[in-house]
Design a protein around this motif. Structure first.
Motif, mmCIF file in Angstrom:
data_model
loop_
_atom_site.group_PDB
_atom_site.id
_atom_site.type_symbol
_atom_site.label_atom_id
_atom_site.label_comp_id
_atom_site.label_asym_id
_atom_site.label_seq_id
_atom_site.Cartn_x
_atom_site.Cartn_y
_atom_site.Cartn_z
ATOM 1 N N ILE A 28 0.840 -1.209 0.000
ATOM 2 C CA ILE A 28 0.000 0.000 0.000
ATOM 3 C C ILE A 28 0.873 1.255 0.000
ATOM 4 O O ILE A 28 0.627 2.206 -0.750
ATOM 5 C CB ILE A 28 -0.940 0.007 1.224
ATOM 6 N N LYS A 29 1.905 1.248 0.853
ATOM 7 C CA LYS A 29 2.825 2.395 0.949
ATOM 8 C C LYS A 29 3.500 2.672 -0.398
ATOM 9 O O LYS A 29 3.586 3.826 -0.840
ATOM 10 C CB LYS A 29 3.893 2.095 2.003
ATOM 11 N N ALA A 30 3.961 1.608 -1.064
ATOM 12 C CA ALA A 30 4.650 1.782 -2.341
ATOM 13 C C ALA A 30 3.727 2.401 -3.392
ATOM 14 O O ALA A 30 4.139 3.285 -4.161
ATOM 15 C CB ALA A 30 5.190 0.432 -2.828
ATOM 16 N N TRP A 31 2.464 1.954 -3.436
ATOM 17 C CA TRP A 31 1.500 2.523 -4.384
ATOM 18 C C TRP A 31 1.205 3.988 -4.060
ATOM 19 O O TRP A 31 1.118 4.826 -4.963
ATOM 20 C CB TRP A 31 0.201 1.710 -4.354
ATOM 21 N N GLN A 32 1.053 4.294 -2.796
ATOM 22 C CA GLN A 32 0.785 5.682 -2.407
ATOM 23 C C GLN A 32 1.930 6.596 -2.819
ATOM 24 O O GLN A 32 1.717 7.682 -3.353
ATOM 25 C CB GLN A 32 0.592 5.775 -0.888
ATOM 26 N N GLN A 33 3.147 6.149 -2.549
ATOM 27 C CA GLN A 33 4.312 7.000 -2.798
ATOM 28 C C GLN A 33 4.590 7.170 -4.284
ATOM 29 O O GLN A 33 4.902 8.275 -4.747
ATOM 30 C CB GLN A 33 5.530 6.407 -2.090
ATOM 31 N N ASN A 34 4.462 6.084 -5.035
ATOM 32 C CA ASN A 34 4.793 6.158 -6.456
ATOM 33 C C ASN A 34 3.720 6.850 -7.277
ATOM 34 O O ASN A 34 4.024 7.570 -8.229
ATOM 35 C CB ASN A 34 5.033 4.748 -7.006
ATOM 36 N N SER A 35 2.438 6.664 -6.911
ATOM 37 C CA SER A 35 1.338 7.199 -7.712
ATOM 38 C C SER A 35 0.669 8.420 -7.096
ATOM 39 O O SER A 35 -0.271 8.968 -7.668
ATOM 40 C CB SER A 35 0.283 6.103 -7.933
ATOM 41 N N ASN A 36 1.143 8.827 -5.900
ATOM 42 C CA ASN A 36 0.559 9.973 -5.185
ATOM 43 C C ASN A 36 -0.922 9.746 -4.891
ATOM 44 O O ASN A 36 -1.736 10.670 -4.936
ATOM 45 C CB ASN A 36 0.757 11.278 -5.977
ATOM 46 N N TYR A 37 -1.278 8.497 -4.602
ATOM 47 C CA TYR A 37 -2.658 8.137 -4.268
ATOM 48 C C TYR A 37 -2.904 8.289 -2.764
ATOM 49 O O TYR A 37 -1.981 8.233 -1.950
ATOM 50 C CB TYR A 37 -2.942 6.671 -4.623
ATOM 51 N N GLY A 40 -7.126 4.834 0.311
ATOM 52 C CA GLY A 40 -8.247 4.123 -0.290
ATOM 53 C C GLY A 40 -8.037 3.852 -1.768
ATOM 54 O O GLY A 40 -8.309 2.737 -2.246
ATOM 55 N N SER A 41 -7.561 4.852 -2.500
ATOM 56 C CA SER A 41 -7.307 4.680 -3.941
ATOM 57 C C SER A 41 -6.206 3.659 -4.187
ATOM 58 O O SER A 41 -6.280 2.856 -5.132
ATOM 59 C CB SER A 41 -6.909 6.019 -4.566
ATOM 60 N N ALA A 42 -5.179 3.691 -3.338
ATOM 61 C CA ALA A 42 -4.087 2.728 -3.490
ATOM 62 C C ALA A 42 -4.589 1.301 -3.290
ATOM 63 O O ALA A 42 -4.276 0.402 -4.093
ATOM 64 C CB ALA A 42 -2.976 3.037 -2.489
ATOM 65 N N MET A 43 -5.386 1.087 -2.258
ATOM 66 C CA MET A 43 -5.914 -0.250 -1.986
ATOM 67 C C MET A 43 -6.835 -0.712 -3.112
ATOM 68 O O MET A 43 -6.799 -1.878 -3.525
ATOM 69 C CB MET A 43 -6.659 -0.257 -0.653
ATOM 70 N N TYR A 44 -7.666 0.188 -3.626
ATOM 71 C CA TYR A 44 -8.580 -0.135 -4.721
ATOM 72 C C TYR A 44 -7.797 -0.579 -5.962
ATOM 73 O O TYR A 44 -8.119 -1.597 -6.584
ATOM 74 C CB TYR A 44 -9.442 1.079 -5.051
ATOM 75 N N ASN A 45 -6.760 0.181 -6.320
ATOM 76 C CA ASN A 45 -5.961 -0.148 -7.503
ATOM 77 C C ASN A 45 -5.185 -1.452 -7.328
ATOM 78 O O ASN A 45 -5.026 -2.212 -8.287
ATOM 79 C CB ASN A 45 -4.986 0.996 -7.813
ATOM 80 N N ILE A 46 -4.694 -1.704 -6.123
ATOM 81 C CA ILE A 46 -3.983 -2.959 -5.873
ATOM 82 C C ILE A 46 -4.910 -4.146 -6.118
ATOM 83 O O ILE A 46 -4.540 -5.128 -6.770
ATOM 84 C CB ILE A 46 -3.436 -2.997 -4.423
ATOM 85 N N LEU A 53 -7.102 -9.963 -3.672
ATOM 86 C CA LEU A 53 -6.290 -9.614 -2.506
ATOM 87 C C LEU A 53 -4.846 -10.076 -2.622
ATOM 88 O O LEU A 53 -3.990 -9.611 -1.870
ATOM 89 C CB LEU A 53 -6.917 -10.226 -1.241
ATOM 90 N N ARG A 54 -4.562 -10.971 -3.553
ATOM 91 C CA ARG A 54 -3.185 -11.446 -3.692
ATOM 92 C C ARG A 54 -2.238 -10.318 -4.101
ATOM 93 O O ARG A 54 -1.030 -10.438 -3.934
ATOM 94 C CB ARG A 54 -3.125 -12.585 -4.711
ATOM 95 N N GLY A 55 -2.799 -9.228 -4.624
ATOM 96 C CA GLY A 55 -1.968 -8.083 -4.992
ATOM 97 C C GLY A 55 -1.229 -7.490 -3.807
ATOM 98 O O GLY A 55 -0.155 -6.907 -3.964
ATOM 99 N N PHE A 56 -1.794 -7.623 -2.596
ATOM 100 C CA PHE A 56 -1.133 -7.088 -1.409
ATOM 101 C C PHE A 56 0.147 -7.849 -1.085
ATOM 102 O O PHE A 56 1.001 -7.339 -0.361
ATOM 103 C CB PHE A 56 -2.080 -7.146 -0.200
ATOM 104 N N TYR A 57 0.256 -9.079 -1.612
ATOM 105 C CA TYR A 57 1.451 -9.883 -1.361
ATOM 106 C C TYR A 57 2.358 -9.959 -2.592
ATOM 107 O O TYR A 57 3.294 -10.743 -2.614
ATOM 108 C CB TYR A 57 1.049 -11.294 -0.913
ATOM 109 N N ARG A 58 2.057 -9.133 -3.573
ATOM 110 C CA ARG A 58 2.874 -9.112 -4.779
ATOM 111 C C ARG A 58 4.282 -8.628 -4.433
ATOM 112 O O ARG A 58 4.464 -7.652 -3.727
ATOM 113 C CB ARG A 58 2.235 -8.216 -5.833
ATOM 114 N N GLY A 59 5.273 -9.316 -4.974
ATOM 115 C CA GLY A 59 6.662 -8.925 -4.733
ATOM 116 C C GLY A 59 7.226 -9.443 -3.421
ATOM 117 O O GLY A 59 8.339 -9.079 -3.044
ATOM 118 N N MET A 60 6.488 -10.307 -2.715
ATOM 119 C CA MET A 60 6.953 -10.769 -1.404
ATOM 120 C C MET A 60 7.944 -11.925 -1.511
ATOM 121 O O MET A 60 8.781 -12.121 -0.632
ATOM 122 C CB MET A 60 5.768 -11.202 -0.533
#
Length: 312
Positions: A28-37, A40-46, A53-60
């Motif tokens: 969530i933090k990475a999406w917020q920082q990179n996209s300036n979201y 809520g918008s970051a979580m929606y896009n993920i 919900l597997r998007g939250f574990y992407r890159g793990m």
């Protein structure tokens, strides 16, 4: 078992515990920082872009294999430097006097050591989290090296230095300071060093609290450096952000100064459970290593006396 090896193993286990707890919030933090979201918008896009919900574990996967080793390096370097500084201090009075300074210096050296190992891992993780690359982590690493060279793998290392070196000193300082407070009440540090078990929910909660406070304190003043690091590492065109200061100026010009604090809420919220889990895992595993070390030492004594059969 060698004390440095104990630190290495315990740090690896603690790092894996922290990663499993904190990776969804890190995404969530990475999406917020990179996209300036916003959050809520970051979580929606993920969720939408990753089909669930597997998007939250992407890159793990890549950090899970490497983060344990990273934390083991941190704790091993920290432990060895702290022991060295204490050993080469002339008296017990001076050791006690300089204890906190030694903790801060040893923590900073641990932060410096891990930056050079962590930067390539962070670049791959951020590219996968923000969908800058679709595929396997190793394929991502090879693609970065092929397209951008060695400098691409170490993109964003300057803000990482600002984010990790001195803050790791603060991190260890606050943690040990919190344990000093608890030692006066529950003698926790003494029990930890002599291998006595954590002893139930009370002592475990004290370690968790100390880890949480240390994590939050070390993150409070370095969020802008983490934001710049993420933005630089997510960008696939090396000409866009020529340096850390260039990225700072570009972000302020494009989104305003508030963009430098994007993801602050998630970072602070993530710091407490992640560092609680990390230190609980570290202390638990360190306790087991010390127990094994004591058993081996006792075994050696019996062997030297010619009564090895007494030890099972």
């Amino acid at each position: 078992m060698n004390p440095v090896l104990c630190d290495f193993i315990a740090g690896s286990f603690g790092g894996a515990c922290g990663l499993l707890v904190g990776h969804p919030m890190d995404t969530i933090k990475a999406w917020q920082q990179n996209s300036n979201y916003g959050m809520g918008s970051a979580m929606y896009n993920i969720i939408i872009r990753n089909n669930g919900l597997r998007g939250f574990y992407r890159g793990m996967y890549f950090p899970l294999l490497s983060n344990g080793a990273l934390n083991s390096v941190v704790f091993a370097v920290y432990g060895s430097h702290l022991r060295y500084l204490q050993k080469h201090t002339r008296s017990d009075r001076l050791r006690k006097k300089y204890w906190r300074k030694h903790v801060f210096f040893a923590g900073s050296m641990a932060g410096l050591a891990q930056v050079f190992l962590a930067c390539p891992i962070e670049v791959v993780k951020v590219r996968l989290q923000t969908l800058s690359f679709i595929g396997h982590p190793w394929a991502c690493l090879k693609d970065i090296f092929r397209r951008e060279g060695f400098s691409g793998i170490y993109r964003g290392i300057t803000p990482m230095m600002f984010r990790d070196v001195l803050p790791y000193g603060v991190y260890m300082y606050v943690y040990e300071y919190m344990l000093e407070i608890e030692e006066r009440l529950h003698r926790l540090s003494k029990e930890r060093l002599t291998g006595v078990p954590i002893g139930g929910a009370l002592q475990a909660s004290l370690i968790a609290t100390a880890g949480a406070v240390a994590g939050v304190a070390s993150w409070m003043f370095i969020v802008p450096f983490d934001v710049v690091k993420t933005v630089m590492q997510a960008e696939t065109d090396p000409s866009v952000h020529k340096s850390m200061m260039h990225c700072f100026r570009s972000m302020i010009k494009k989104h305003g100064w508030r963009s430098l604090f994007r993801g602050s809420l998630v970072i602070i919220a993530r710091a407490a459970p992640v560092n609680s889990a990390t230190f609980l895992g570290y202390e638990y595993c360190l306790e087991k290593c010390h127990h094994l070390l004591d058993e081996k030492s006792t075994h050696c004594v019996y062997v030297s006396l010619g009564v090895e059969g007494i030890i099972p």
